[in-house]
Design a protein around this motif. Structure first.
Motif, PDB file in Angstrom:
ATOM      1  N   SER A 141      -9.014  -1.868  -0.619  1.00 32.66           N
ATOM      2  CA  SER A 141      -9.091  -0.472  -1.672  1.00 32.66           C
ATOM      3  C   SER A 141      -9.883   0.254  -0.954  1.00 32.66           C
ATOM      4  O   SER A 141     -10.823   0.076  -0.059  1.00 32.66           O
ATOM      5  CB  SER A 141      -9.309  -1.049  -2.572  1.00 32.66           C
ATOM      6  OG  SER A 141      -9.902   0.067  -3.672  1.00 32.66           O
ATOM      7  N   ASP A 177       0.928  -1.233   0.193  1.00 34.17           N
ATOM      8  CA  ASP A 177      -0.128   0.079   0.248  1.00 34.17           C
ATOM      9  C   ASP A 177       1.204   0.845   0.209  1.00 34.17           C
ATOM     10  O   ASP A 177       2.000   1.243   0.726  1.00 34.17           O
ATOM     11  CB  ASP A 177      -1.070  -0.312   1.065  1.00 34.17           C
ATOM     12  CG  ASP A 177      -1.847   0.698   1.196  1.00 34.17           C
ATOM     13  OD1 ASP A 177      -1.427   2.249   0.736  1.00 34.17           O
ATOM     14  OD2 ASP A 177      -3.261   0.661   1.901  1.00 34.17           O
ATOM     15  N   ASP A 178       0.486   2.393  -0.906  1.00 35.31           N
ATOM     16  CA  ASP A 178       1.368   3.394  -0.831  1.00 35.31           C
ATOM     17  C   ASP A 178       1.019   4.664  -0.375  1.00 35.31           C
ATOM     18  O   ASP A 178       1.490   4.931  -0.166  1.00 35.31           O
ATOM     19  CB  ASP A 178       1.097   3.902  -2.119  1.00 35.31           C
ATOM     20  CG  ASP A 178      -0.126   4.327  -3.128  1.00 35.31           C
ATOM     21  OD1 ASP A 178      -1.082   3.668  -2.377  1.00 35.31           O
ATOM     22  OD2 ASP A 178      -0.125   5.412  -3.231  1.00 35.31           O
ATOM     23  N   ASN A 233       0.082  -1.257  -9.797  1.00 33.78           N
ATOM     24  CA  ASN A 233      -1.051  -1.173  -9.483  1.00 33.78           C
ATOM     25  C   ASN A 233      -1.659  -2.380  -8.819  1.00 33.78           C
ATOM     26  O   ASN A 233      -1.024  -3.751  -9.147  1.00 33.78           O
ATOM     27  CB  ASN A 233      -2.186  -1.005 -10.106  1.00 33.78           C
ATOM     28  CG  ASN A 233      -3.069  -1.616 -11.795  1.00 33.78           C
ATOM     29  OD1 ASN A 233      -2.905  -2.833 -11.535  1.00 33.78           O
ATOM     30  ND2 ASN A 233      -3.214  -0.445 -12.485  1.00 33.78           N
ATOM     31  N   GLY A 234      -2.558  -2.538  -7.951  1.00 35.30           N
ATOM     32  CA  GLY A 234      -2.913  -4.286  -7.600  1.00 35.30           C
ATOM     33  C   GLY A 234      -3.166  -4.813  -8.289  1.00 35.30           C
ATOM     34  O   GLY A 234      -3.385  -6.094  -8.513  1.00 35.30           O
ATOM     35  N   THR A 235      -4.370  -4.493  -9.221  1.00 35.20           N
ATOM     36  CA  THR A 235      -4.522  -5.908 -10.007  1.00 35.20           C
ATOM     37  C   THR A 235      -3.306  -6.573 -10.915  1.00 35.20           C
ATOM     38  O   THR A 235      -3.802  -7.341 -11.120  1.00 35.20           O
ATOM     39  CB  THR A 235      -5.336  -5.008 -11.239  1.00 35.20           C
ATOM     40  OG1 THR A 235      -6.726  -4.593 -10.099  1.00 35.20           O
ATOM     41  CG2 THR A 235      -5.964  -6.283 -12.058  1.00 35.20           C
ATOM     42  N   ASP A 295      -3.648  -3.838  -1.939  1.00 38.17           N
ATOM     43  CA  ASP A 295      -4.534  -2.392  -2.295  1.00 38.17           C
ATOM     44  C   ASP A 295      -4.183  -2.048  -4.263  1.00 38.17           C
ATOM     45  O   ASP A 295      -3.885  -3.115  -4.579  1.00 38.17           O
ATOM     46  CB  ASP A 295      -3.215  -0.772  -1.661  1.00 38.17           C
ATOM     47  CG  ASP A 295      -3.854   0.232  -2.492  1.00 38.17           C
ATOM     48  OD1 ASP A 295      -5.753   0.377  -2.065  1.00 38.17           O
ATOM     49  OD2 ASP A 295      -3.897   1.339  -2.248  1.00 38.17           O
ATOM     50  N   LEU A 296      -5.107  -1.342  -4.920  1.00 39.93           N
ATOM     51  CA  LEU A 296      -5.493  -1.067  -5.472  1.00 39.93           C
ATOM     52  C   LEU A 296      -4.662  -0.267  -6.547  1.00 39.93           C
ATOM     53  O   LEU A 296      -3.892  -0.322  -7.136  1.00 39.93           O
ATOM     54  CB  LEU A 296      -7.311  -1.484  -6.112  1.00 39.93           C
ATOM     55  CG  LEU A 296      -8.022  -3.013  -6.053  1.00 39.93           C
ATOM     56  CD1 LEU A 296      -9.497  -2.909  -6.420  1.00 39.93           C
ATOM     57  CD2 LEU A 296      -6.262  -3.296  -6.837  1.00 39.93           C
ATOM     58  N   ASN A 297      -5.399   0.946  -6.390  1.00 35.80           N
ATOM     59  CA  ASN A 297      -4.448   2.173  -6.677  1.00 35.80           C
ATOM     60  C   ASN A 297      -3.104   2.779  -6.061  1.00 35.80           C
ATOM     61  O   ASN A 297      -2.743   3.206  -5.025  1.00 35.80           O
ATOM     62  CB  ASN A 297      -5.313   3.381  -6.082  1.00 35.80           C
ATOM     63  CG  ASN A 297      -7.008   2.998  -7.013  1.00 35.80           C
ATOM     64  OD1 ASN A 297      -6.949   2.597  -8.085  1.00 35.80           O
ATOM     65  ND2 ASN A 297      -7.862   3.553  -6.273  1.00 35.80           N
ATOM     66  N   MET A 298      -2.335   2.106  -7.161  1.00 36.06           N
ATOM     67  CA  MET A 298      -0.042   2.119  -6.656  1.00 36.06           C
ATOM     68  C   MET A 298       0.430   2.600  -7.283  1.00 36.06           C
ATOM     69  O   MET A 298       0.111   2.319  -8.449  1.00 36.06           O
ATOM     70  CB  MET A 298       0.598   1.230  -5.559  1.00 36.06           C
ATOM     71  CG  MET A 298      -1.004   0.892  -4.469  1.00 36.06           C
ATOM     72  SD  MET A 298       0.137  -0.505  -4.073  1.00 36.06           S
ATOM     73  CE  MET A 298      -0.207  -1.922  -5.241  1.00 36.06           C
ATOM     74  N   GLU A 316     -14.347  -3.609 -10.368  1.00 39.24           N
ATOM     75  CA  GLU A 316     -13.149  -4.689  -9.632  1.00 39.24           C
ATOM     76  C   GLU A 316     -13.460  -5.285  -9.133  1.00 39.24           C
ATOM     77  O   GLU A 316     -12.296  -6.185  -8.845  1.00 39.24           O
ATOM     78  CB  GLU A 316     -12.882  -2.774  -8.440  1.00 39.24           C
ATOM     79  CG  GLU A 316     -12.417  -1.728  -9.809  1.00 39.24           C
ATOM     80  CD  GLU A 316     -11.981  -0.349  -9.543  1.00 39.24           C
ATOM     81  OE1 GLU A 316     -11.910  -0.455  -7.876  1.00 39.24           O
ATOM     82  OE2 GLU A 316     -10.837   0.013  -9.721  1.00 39.24           O
ATOM     83  N   ASN A 376       4.086  -0.179  -2.951  1.00 43.10           N
ATOM     84  CA  ASN A 376       4.014  -0.399  -4.607  1.00 43.10           C
ATOM     85  C   ASN A 376       4.179  -2.371  -5.691  1.00 43.10           C
ATOM     86  O   ASN A 376       5.105  -3.006  -4.333  1.00 43.10           O
ATOM     87  CB  ASN A 376       4.014   0.288  -5.827  1.00 43.10           C
ATOM     88  CG  ASN A 376       6.251  -0.247  -5.764  1.00 43.10           C
ATOM     89  OD1 ASN A 376       6.607  -0.828  -6.604  1.00 43.10           O
ATOM     90  ND2 ASN A 376       7.338   1.461  -6.042  1.00 43.10           N
TER      91      ASN A 376
END
Length: 134
Positions: free
Chosen positions: A93, A10-11, A70-72, A63-66, A100, A38
């Protein structure tokens, strides 16, 4: 109590702090093996630790948004790697987007948890993390 080995990717330093506080409150403050910011850093660290000591965490919280990866994308790479495929991954997230969530579950996530707002909710969330490690 056995120590759990959790990698948190997680950023957001504030989110990392909240998880650390919740772990401390539960008396399991040393149970996170790593906080990384990240997906690239996480994959590099996992690759290094696996090569050096064949260490695999019991749980990855992602986390997804990094930035950088990204997480995905990170989840896809984890589940494509035989060394880490069976490690449970919890998506953690702020997103409540069902698309998502469904995409992450299809890629192999074990759970999808929306980030809590209060410290009490954070403690409950960390308790959930710990159950995945048993």
């Amino acid at each position: 109590m056995d120590r759990y080995k959790i990698m948190m990717i997680d950023d957001d330093s504030e989110d990392q702090w909240v998880i650390r506080e919740a772990l401390q409150e539960l008396g399991t403050g040393d149970d996170v093996a790593a906080f990384v910011s990240n997906g690239q850093e996480a994959l590099s660290r996992l690759d290094h630790e696996y090569a050096e000591a064949r260490h695999v965490p019991n749980l990855i919280v992602l986390d997804l948004n990094m930035p950088l990866m990204n997480g995905t994308a990170t989840l896809g790479k984890l589940k494509a790697d035989d060394r880490f495929r069976d490690v449970p991954v919890i998506i953690y997230s702020t997103s409540i987007n069902p698309f998502e969530r469904d995409k992450c579950m299809a890629l192999g996530a074990h759970s999808y948890i929306t980030k809590p707002i209060t410290i009490e909710e954070s403690v409950q969330t960390v308790e959930t993390f710990l159950t995945f490690c048993q």
